[in-house]
Design an enzyme around this catalytic site. Structure first.
Site, PDB file in Angstrom:
ATOM      1  N   SER A 102       0.819  -1.208   0.000  1.00 28.65           N
ATOM      2  CA  SER A 102       0.000   0.000   0.000  1.00 28.65           C
ATOM      3  C   SER A 102       0.861   1.269   0.000  1.00 28.65           C
ATOM      4  O   SER A 102       1.651   1.491  -0.903  1.00 28.65           O
ATOM      5  CB  SER A 102      -0.950  -0.045   1.201  1.00 28.65           C
ATOM      6  OG  SER A 102      -1.918   0.949   1.137  1.00 28.65           O
ATOM      7  N   ASP A 239      -2.535   6.135  -3.318  1.00 28.01           N
ATOM      8  CA  ASP A 239      -1.376   5.524  -2.689  1.00 28.01           C
ATOM      9  C   ASP A 239      -0.861   4.406  -3.586  1.00 28.01           C
ATOM     10  O   ASP A 239      -1.334   4.234  -4.710  1.00 28.01           O
ATOM     11  CB  ASP A 239      -1.721   5.020  -1.288  1.00 28.01           C
ATOM     12  CG  ASP A 239      -2.833   3.978  -1.309  1.00 28.01           C
ATOM     13  OD1 ASP A 239      -3.648   3.991  -2.253  1.00 28.01           O
ATOM     14  OD2 ASP A 239      -2.899   3.145  -0.382  1.00 28.01           O
ATOM     15  N   ASP A 241      -1.186   1.207  -3.858  1.00 27.44           N
ATOM     16  CA  ASP A 241      -2.067   0.182  -4.439  1.00 27.44           C
ATOM     17  C   ASP A 241      -3.445   0.723  -4.774  1.00 27.44           C
ATOM     18  O   ASP A 241      -4.337  -0.028  -5.165  1.00 27.44           O
ATOM     19  CB  ASP A 241      -2.179  -1.032  -3.524  1.00 27.44           C
ATOM     20  CG  ASP A 241      -2.969  -0.766  -2.251  1.00 27.44           C
ATOM     21  OD1 ASP A 241      -3.072   0.412  -1.847  1.00 27.44           O
ATOM     22  OD2 ASP A 241      -3.466  -1.730  -1.650  1.00 27.44           O
ATOM     23  N   ASP A 243      -6.022   1.869  -3.141  1.00 27.15           N
ATOM     24  CA  ASP A 243      -7.262   1.585  -2.419  1.00 27.15           C
ATOM     25  C   ASP A 243      -7.730   2.800  -1.631  1.00 27.15           C
ATOM     26  O   ASP A 243      -8.731   2.745  -0.933  1.00 27.15           O
ATOM     27  CB  ASP A 243      -7.127   0.351  -1.516  1.00 27.15           C
ATOM     28  CG  ASP A 243      -6.106   0.519  -0.407  1.00 27.15           C
ATOM     29  OD1 ASP A 243      -5.383   1.527  -0.399  1.00 27.15           O
ATOM     30  OD2 ASP A 243      -6.027  -0.387   0.464  1.00 27.15           O
TER      31      ASP A 243
END
Length: 444
Positions: A102, A239, A241, A243
Site C-alpha cells: 500500500s 497511494d 495500491d 485503495d
C-alpha cells in the site's frame, strides 16, 4: 503464537520479514484451507501486484505455493488492489491475492487475501491459514498440480467496471492525478480520461523502486502545487495500491477522506441512495464530520480503526457508504473494499452533476483542528486503564463540551498511547493534548 495477519494482511520488509518462503507457505496454506471448505471443484486464484521490485519475487513464490497445493492461477499483472477484489468475482475465482504494501516505503511488501465474492477473509479463516503453515498437507502430483495463465486484459476489465459505475460525464473537468508511481499508473489516467475528463498524470512511471517516494497520498503537497500550476479544477492523490483517495481543490487545499465522505453522503442522501441515512466511519474521523452529518439528518456509526471494521459494519447493517479519514472509502453497491479510483469518479461526478467546485462541496464540513500525540509507555493497556489517566480524559472532555473531543487509545502495534484532541481552535487542542500526554507519561 503471534498472529501473522494484521488488519490488512501480512506485511513486512521484503526478503527479510516477508520472505519468498513465507509467501509460498501462506499461498499454499490458503489454497488448502479454501479447498477444504469447498471440495466441489479445483480452486482458482487470481494474483495481482503493485510495481515495487520485490513484487516480482513474491509473485513467483505465491504462484508456486498456490499451484503446489493444486490451485489454478490467473496472473493479473500490475493493477490496483480493488481491481483484484473485483476480478475475483468477474473471473469466478475462489481466492484473490494482492502483493502490495500500500502506502508503505518501497522496501516493504505485503500479501492481501480476498475470498469468494471479493471480500476480505474473516479472522477465523486467516487463523486456519496460519495454523496450516506448519502442517502442510499432501502435495498433488501429475495432472493435479495447478496450472498458470495470464489475464492480458485485467486493467481493461477493471476500467470498464469503473466506467459502468460512473453516472455522469466528466467533460469540462481538468484534473491532476498523482499515481504514486504505483499500481494505478495505467488504470487511473485511463479511467478518468475515458469518463470525459482532461487528465494530467503525475508520478505514473513506476520503475520498481520509486513507488510512494515523495509522491502520492502521503505527500499531497506535491499534487497541490501541480493543481495550482496547471489551473486544474482539482487533484486526486492515490497511494501505492490505489485503495485510497485524497483530493486537492483548485486552490491547493487538501480535501481528506472525511470531507470526501461528507460530500458523497450528502449527495447520496439527496438521491435516496444512502441506506438508512447512515454513514460508517472510524473513531479517528474528525468531529466536524459528525457535526456536518447531524445538520443533514445523517447518522454516523463509528467503528474501531481499520477499513476491515468499516467493512464489517457496512455488511452487517446493509449500509451504502463508509470509510476512513485516510481516504479509504467503501461503496458496497459497487465494490467490496476501498477503491480510490471509484471514490474519485463518484466525487468528480458530484462536481459535474452540481456544477459546483470541490471547495464549495467540501464546505459542507468544517474540519476541526486535530492534534495527535504519541506517548511511549512501558505497558500501554495498564496505562490506558489507570485512574489518573481516566480522570484527566474526563476532565478535558468536560471542558471541551460539545465543541471538542478526546480520544485516547493504545497503539495496535507498539507500546504507545495515542492521545488525540479536537477543539474549535488549534491552540486549545494543542494545550489539551499536551496536558493529557503529560499525565500519560507520568503514569507510564
Amino acid at each position: 503464537m503471534a498472529r501473522l495477519f494484521g488488519t490488512d494482511g501480512v506485511r513486512g520488509l521484503a526478503n527479510d520479514e516477508l520472505t519468498p518462503e513465507l509467501a509460498l507457505a501462506v499461498a499454499a496454506s490458503s489454497a488448502r484451507v479454501l479447498a477444504a471448505h469447498d471440495r466441489s471443484h479445483r480452486p482458482l486464484a487470481v494474483v495481482g501486484r503493485d510495481p515495487r521490485a520485490s513484487g516480482e519475487m513474491l509473485e513467483a513464490a505465491v504462484v508456486a505455493g498456490l499451484t503446489s497445493a493444486g490451485a489454478d492461477v490467473l496472473r493479473l499483472g500490475v493493477l490496483p488492489t480493488p481491481a483484484v477484489a473485483h476480478l475475483v468475482t468477474e473471473l469466478s475465482a475462489d481466492l484473490g491475492v494482492m502483493i502490495s504494501a500500500s502506502h508503505n516505503p518501497m522496501p516493504d511488501n505485503g500479501i492481501k487475501l480476498f475470498g469468494e465474492g471479493g471480500h476480505k477473509l474473516p479472522d477465523g479463516i486467516e487463523d486456519e491459514i496460519q495454523l496450516g503453515l506448519n502442517a502442510p498437507g499432501p502435495r498433488p502430483t501429475g495432472a493435479q498440480i495447478g496450472r498458470v495463465s495470464d489475464v492480458t486484459d485485467a486493467v481493461d476489465r477493471y476500467v470498464a467496471h469503473l466506467l459502468d459505475t460512473t453516472p455522469t460525464s466528466l467533460a469540462g473537468l481538468r484534473i491532476v492525478v498523482d499515481c504514486a508511481n504505483g499500481a494505478s499508473s495505467v488504470a487511473a489516467p485511463e479511467a478518468y480520461r475515458k469518463a470525459g475528463a482532461e487528465v494530467i498524470a503525475l508520478h505514473a512511471e513506476p520503475d520498481g523502486v520509486n513507488i510512494n517516494d515523495g509522491c502520492g497520498s502521503t505527500h499531497p503537497e506535491v499534487l497541490a502545487a501541480a493543481v495550482v500550476e496547471h489551473g486544474a479544477d482539482l487533484g486526486i492523490a492515490h497511494d501505492g495500491d490505489a485503495d485510497r483517495c485524497l483530493a486537492v481543490d483548485a486552490d491547493g487545499r487538501l480535501v481528506d477522506g472525511d470531507q470526501i465522505m461528507a460530500v458523497l453522503a450528502v449527495g447520496m442522501a439527496e438521491a435516496g441512495e444512502l441506506a438508512g441515512d447512515t454513514l460508517v466511519a472510524t473513531v479517528m474521523s474528525n468531529l466536524g464530520l459528525h457535526l456536518a452529518m447531524k445538520e443533514h439528518g445523517i447518522t454516523v456509526r463509528t467503528t474501531a480503526v481499520g477499513d476491515r471494521y468499516v467493512l464489517e459494519e457496512l455488511r452487517a447493517g446493509g449500509y451504502a457508504l463508509g470509510g476512513e479519514q485516510s481516504g479509504h472509502v467503501v461503496l458496497p453497491e459497487y465494490a467490496t473494499t476501498g477503491d480510490g479510483l471509484l471514490t474519485a469518479l463518484r466525487l468528480l461526478s458530484r462536481m459535474s452533476e452540481t456544477g459546483r467546485s470541490l471547495r464549495e462541496l467540501a464546505a459542507v464540513m468544517r474540519r476541526l483542528p486535530q492534534v495527535l500525540v504519541n506517548v511511549p509507555v512501558t505497558d500501554k493497556n495498564t496505562v490506558a486503564d489507570a485512574p489518573a489517566v481516566k480522570d484527566a480524559v474526563a476532565s478535558v472532555t468536560a471542558e471541551l463540551g460539545d465543541e471538542g473531543r478526546v480520544l485516547l487509545r493504545p497503539s495496535g502495534t507498539e507500546q504507545l498511547i495515542r492521545v488525540m484532541v479536537e477543539a474549535p481552535d488549534a491552540d486549545t487542542a494543542q494545550v489539551a493534548a499536551d496536558r493529557l500526554a503529560g499525565v500519560v507519561a507520568s503514569v507510564g
